[in-house]
Design a protein around this motif. Structure first.
Motif: not given
Length: 483
Positions: A280, A313, A438
């Protein structure tokens, strides 16, 4: 008054200096030799001197129009080393005919004194056949290697590294804090003495990000209190930082390498086989950056060519729009506010991520267009409009008048020399739009324009750091082929 780029003073900025140094000196008697080649090409040289020490020869000229001693020539070259008794460079792209007039000046440094020799002209009287050197089948290339006077053949490999070892005479390992980077990444580039960010593993270049708080002598509270000192081996002006309040230390330590000291070129096809990082808020730095920053002091002002990038991500969305690791993007960046106007996207639809496998990412850069390829297949191209590449962008893009005033070509700002950059970065204020979510709808923890952006990114560490299990950029090879 001079601007120094990567340890070199550019031809543009050296003019005022040498004018001041040489104003009271008698001009040296140096004759410039011209070899006009056919079908095209121009070779320019001066003889090396046995009685005095020359350390620089720089040439600036215009074809069939006057030039001032403070102008950047449309025909230009800079030589810092003599070869076979001559200070020589070649421009393979100039096409001349008998009767053409080159208006020019040149700069020469003799015994540490700089001189500007101006108000000169050369009229083309005859054309010489290009021999092609030792290769009679050599077709002259528009590709130029900075500092090289050797003719380049079309299709010739001019740079190649398969990373059997880390060649430090080729790659500079960066160490600095990127405070003037317009992307404002939440990182510092460091050459760690142990557990390095840049290494060779199993024949691959490996660049991996780490946490600053995990480095020797630091803790999680060091982000708020300890001075970061990178002076030992620092490669850029920003070598230290003392945190103050919300202005914390960059929480991520990462690696970046460049060819800025060894290989700088103009036009060619770049091939990079790599496996992109996953995790991420990570993204790779696989790009070409400007050497002299001809169109402005920041890299974005003078153009950056992103060869390949994909956000780390695995899940990253804004409503129905996917921004995650399935989305490859690349192309020219000419202005921070307008970066998304020209950047291209290529979305995987086979269920895989770009970071799952190795791919060959290529960029073909020519005077007419920029083409992006992956695994040999073209997926995007950018071509100048009638008014040039700048004409493709909205009038609000503030770089447009600067390029027009500077006399750039249609492909400007990508008409000057660039070098290769490889690295990994995190966060920042441009790669990740606000209002993204996310995995499981987890919101992006910082706002790009906020004063506490880096602090809020770091405070969300427990959410993003566990996703960094494959956070390294792995590069199998880099290859550059002349057009």
């Amino acid at each position: 008054m001079a601007c120094v780029a990567n340890g070199r003073v550019s031809t543009v900025t050296i003019v005022l200096i040498v004018l001041q140094v040489a104003i009271s000196q008698e001009r040296p008697d140096i004759k410039v030799n011209f070899e006009v080649l056919k079908p095209k090409g121009l070779r320019i040289s001066i003889p090396d001197s046995s009685s005095s020490k020359i350390s620089l020869f720089a040439f600036n000229g215009h074809l069939n129009r006057a030039i001032g001693s403070d102008d950047v020539g449309s025909i230009r070259g800079e030589v810092t080393k003599a070869t076979n008794g001559r200070w020589e460079f070649e421009d393979p792209n100039v096409e001349l005919k008998v009767g053409d007039v080159i208006h020019y000046y040149f700069i020469v440094t003799v015994d540490r004194v700089g001189y500007v020799i101006d108000n000169l002209t050369y009229t083309v009287g005859n054309l010489d056949n290009r021999s092609g050197g030792s290769n009679p089948n050599c077709q002259s290339s528009v590709t130029v290697i900075r500092g090289s006077t050797t003719p380049i053949c079309s299709g010739q490999t001019i740079f190649e590294d398969h990373f059997d070892s880390l060649k430090e005479n080729v790659w500079q390992i960066e160490q600095y804090i990127p405070i003037d980077n317009p992307e404002y990444p939440f990182v510092s580039y460091q050459r760690l003495p142990s557990d390095p960010t840049v290494s060779i593993v199993d024949g691959n270049l490996r660049i991996v990000p780490k946490l600053q708080q995990n480095q020797p002598g630091f803790t999680n509270m060091s982000i708020f209190t300890d001075n970061l000192n990178l002076f030992d081996g620092c490669t850029a002006p920003a070598c230290s930082k003392q945190p103050s309040g919300a202005d914390i230390l960059p929480p991520v330590v990462t690696g970046r390498i460049t060819t800025s000291k060894s290989f700088v070129f103009k036009y060619g096809t770049v091939h990079i086989r790599a496996k992109l990082p996953q995790g991420d808020w990570l993204y790779p730095e696989i790009m070409l950056e400007p050497f002299l920053k001809k169109y402005g002091n920041t890299n974005f002002a003078s153009g950056v060519l992103k060869i390949a990038a994909a956000r780390g991500n695995k899940e990253l969305n804004s409503g129905p729009q996917d921004y995650g690791n399935k989305v490859l993007y690349g192309g020219p960046v000419m202005d921070f506010d307008c970066r998304n106007e020209v950047l291209k996207k290529n979305v995987l639809t086979n269920g895989r991520m770009w970071g799952d496998d190795y791919h060959e990412y290529s960029l073909r850069w020519s005077p007419d267009r920029i083409i992006l390829l992956v695994d040999g297949v073209e997926w995007a191209r950018v071509e100048p409009a009638v008014s040039g590449l700048a004409g493709r962008l909205p009038r609000s893009c503030n770089h447009v008048p600067r390029m027009l005033l500077a006399g750039g070509t249609r492909i400007a700002p990508f008409d000057d020399s660039f070098y290769i950059t490889l690295g990994v970065s995190a966060g920042g204020i441009s790669e990740f739009e606000d209002n993204l979510t996310s995995k499981n709808g987890w919101p992006k923890p910082w706002s790009n324009g906020a004063r506490k952006a880096m602090l809020n990114f770091w405070k969300d560490l427990d959410a993003w750091y566990p996703t960094w299990s494959q956070s390294a950029l792995l590069v199998d090879y880099v290859k550059v082929v002349a057009l």
